[in-house]
Design an enzyme around this catalytic site. Sequence first.
Site, PDB file in Angstrom:
ATOM      1  N   GLU A 259      31.504  17.913  28.206  1.00  0.00           N
ATOM      2  CA  GLU A 259      30.087  18.298  28.207  1.00  0.00           C
ATOM      3  C   GLU A 259      29.387  17.805  26.949  1.00  0.00           C
ATOM      4  O   GLU A 259      28.993  18.599  26.104  1.00  0.00           O
ATOM      5  CB  GLU A 259      29.945  19.812  28.216  1.00  0.00           C
ATOM      6  CG  GLU A 259      30.820  20.524  29.160  1.00  0.00           C
ATOM      7  CD  GLU A 259      31.158  21.915  28.669  1.00  0.00           C
ATOM      8  OE1 GLU A 259      31.648  22.684  29.488  1.00  0.00           O
ATOM      9  OE2 GLU A 259      30.933  22.222  27.485  1.00  0.00           O
ATOM     10  N   TYR A 302      20.854  23.982   9.137  1.00  0.00           N
ATOM     11  CA  TYR A 302      22.239  23.751   8.760  1.00  0.00           C
ATOM     12  C   TYR A 302      22.461  22.496   7.947  1.00  0.00           C
ATOM     13  O   TYR A 302      23.469  21.810   8.112  1.00  0.00           O
ATOM     14  CB  TYR A 302      23.217  23.851   9.932  1.00  0.00           C
ATOM     15  CG  TYR A 302      22.814  23.319  11.292  1.00  0.00           C
ATOM     16  CD1 TYR A 302      22.883  24.161  12.409  1.00  0.00           C
ATOM     17  CD2 TYR A 302      22.403  22.008  11.488  1.00  0.00           C
ATOM     18  CE1 TYR A 302      22.562  23.698  13.666  1.00  0.00           C
ATOM     19  CE2 TYR A 302      22.076  21.542  12.752  1.00  0.00           C
ATOM     20  CZ  TYR A 302      22.153  22.400  13.842  1.00  0.00           C
ATOM     21  OH  TYR A 302      21.835  21.944  15.092  1.00  0.00           O
ATOM     22  N   CYS A 328       4.494  27.037   5.252  1.00  0.00           N
ATOM     23  CA  CYS A 328       4.292  27.768   4.009  1.00  0.00           C
ATOM     24  C   CYS A 328       5.513  28.608   3.647  1.00  0.00           C
ATOM     25  O   CYS A 328       5.474  29.845   3.606  1.00  0.00           O
ATOM     26  CB  CYS A 328       3.018  28.589   4.110  1.00  0.00           C
ATOM     27  SG  CYS A 328       1.622  27.486   4.281  1.00  0.00           S
ATOM     28  N   GLU A 329       6.610  27.916   3.484  1.00  0.00           N
ATOM     29  CA  GLU A 329       7.889  28.441   3.034  1.00  0.00           C
ATOM     30  C   GLU A 329       8.628  27.213   2.549  1.00  0.00           C
ATOM     31  O   GLU A 329       8.171  26.109   2.794  1.00  0.00           O
ATOM     32  CB  GLU A 329       8.676  29.019   4.218  1.00  0.00           C
ATOM     33  CG  GLU A 329       8.524  30.503   4.412  1.00  0.00           C
ATOM     34  CD  GLU A 329       8.862  30.890   5.828  1.00  0.00           C
ATOM     35  OE1 GLU A 329      10.049  30.937   6.156  1.00  0.00           O
ATOM     36  OE2 GLU A 329       7.922  31.119   6.603  1.00  0.00           O
TER      37      GLU A 329
HETATM   38  C1  LIG Z   1      26.326  23.120  22.915  1.00  0.00           C
HETATM   39  C2  LIG Z   1      27.412  22.956  23.878  1.00  0.00           C
HETATM   40  C3  LIG Z   1      27.922  21.687  24.170  1.00  0.00           C
HETATM   41  C4  LIG Z   1      27.419  20.429  23.525  1.00  0.00           C
HETATM   42  O1  LIG Z   1      27.900  20.262  22.224  1.00  0.00           O
HETATM   43  P1  LIG Z   1      27.601  18.933  21.405  1.00  0.00           P
HETATM   44  O2  LIG Z   1      28.196  19.147  20.068  1.00  0.00           O
HETATM   45  O3  LIG Z   1      26.114  18.755  21.348  1.00  0.00           O
HETATM   46  O4  LIG Z   1      28.215  17.804  22.136  1.00  0.00           O
HETATM   47  C5  LIG Z   1      28.924  21.603  25.131  1.00  0.00           C
HETATM   48  N1  LIG Z   1      29.411  22.710  25.741  1.00  0.00           N
HETATM   49  C6  LIG Z   1      28.939  23.940  25.473  1.00  0.00           C
HETATM   50  C7  LIG Z   1      29.509  25.103  26.194  1.00  0.00           C
HETATM   51  C8  LIG Z   1      27.940  24.110  24.526  1.00  0.00           C
HETATM   52  O5  LIG Z   1      27.498  25.332  24.263  1.00  0.00           O
END
Ligand SMILES: *Cc1c(COP(=O)(O)O)cnc(C)c1O
Length: 409
Positions: A259, A302, A328-329
């Site tokens: 993913e 981050y 404004c921070e």
């Molecule tokens: C955010 C997320 C991703 C994507 O992560 P990347 O570091 O952007 O590739 C994949 N799987 C799940 C469950 C996520 O929450």
Amino acid sequence: MENENLLAVAREFESPIYVYDSSKIISQYNRLSGAFKKVKQVKLNYAVKALSNIAILKLINSLGAGLDTVSIQEVQLGLLAGVKPEDIIFTPNGVSLEEIEEVSKLGVQINIDNLSILEQFGAKHPNTPVCIRINPHVLAGGNSKISVGHIDSKFGISIHQIPHILRIVENTGMTINGIHMHTGSDILDVEVFLYASEILFETAKNFKNLDFIDFGSGFKVPYKPGDIETDIEEFGEKLTKRFNSFCKEYGKELTLGFEPGKFLVSESGYFLAKVNVVKQTTSTVFAGIDSGFNHLIRPMFYNSHHEIINISNPKGKERFYSIVGYICETDTFATNRRISEINEGDIIAFKNAGAYCFSMASNYNSRFRPAEVLWHNGEAHLIRKRETFEDLTKNQVDIDIFAKTTETV
Ligand SMILES: *Cc1c(COP(=O)(O)O)cnc(C)c1O
């Protein structure tokens, strides 16, 4: 993308604006799927939360990818983009049973990451196969805010709770058709990823009806020249071997899933902003731009690094600048960065602005969120209009019940 094309976009659509280069998304997709070409069944599900514009979802879906979603709204965006429900997986964390049921009704694969919901869902819908998110307890990822697979993490069901999972499966009669992990972002070390994968294989042996194993994501991309990144080719080669041998052992051709979010879209994106003010103090030269952390929060959130180039004067003499926003921070994008000489009115470009940039933008300070452009086959396509004042007010309810005090008390 070439500087002059970025400048042309800024001239036509004004700043601040996000620009995405489709060719980079396509080449990243081909790289990742190419690394696993020796696995029979591979499914890449793009993590919508990285960048959720419908045009981007359509583009990535046209390449053959499905979607990984974390809210019912992301599912609905995917459906609106024409993605088939069976090409969507829902991987939420801490959402209600009702939301999960609603998504399941749409025909989307559910991925459950806690025992309580697993038990409730299994009891009510024993005939709907679900995937489970495992927490392999591997410390991975570059940053405490994006490292999600460690022992204290809120994500996934602990590998130490597999007996609980099995008991729930037996009591409810439900089917587990997939197992999943996602250990965090910016994982550099292929060996760490492979180690976590071994834990997932070990876990998989407990479940007899699997169709797929989803290895999540977290590939690191380069943020500056010479930066290290996940070696996808090496990773592909090693995991392919291991996955194929596991399938033999398991006795079934499983689908290998990923993913990717950042990997597909990070480098495709440029954020363009105009320099409003150059301010010399006794120690620093600040360049104040027509944007702030309301539009690009990652540096403040981050400490992410974004390369910054002055596309109006790319060949100018380099000087040190701190690039700051108008919020404004404290609102700092970069401190003492070497950038070619900046004059007021110049357009600067932030790189790696595809992932977690627009999707995290807000209206803080009552500013409009930027427009978005997709650069495709040498042409700029507006894919989101800049907001207007009406967008800021349309959901506000003007209650008009306060009588104006005319005299001072
Ligand atoms: C955010 C997320 C991703 C994507 O992560 P990347 O570091 O952007 O590739 C994949 N799987 C799940 C469950 C996520 O929450």
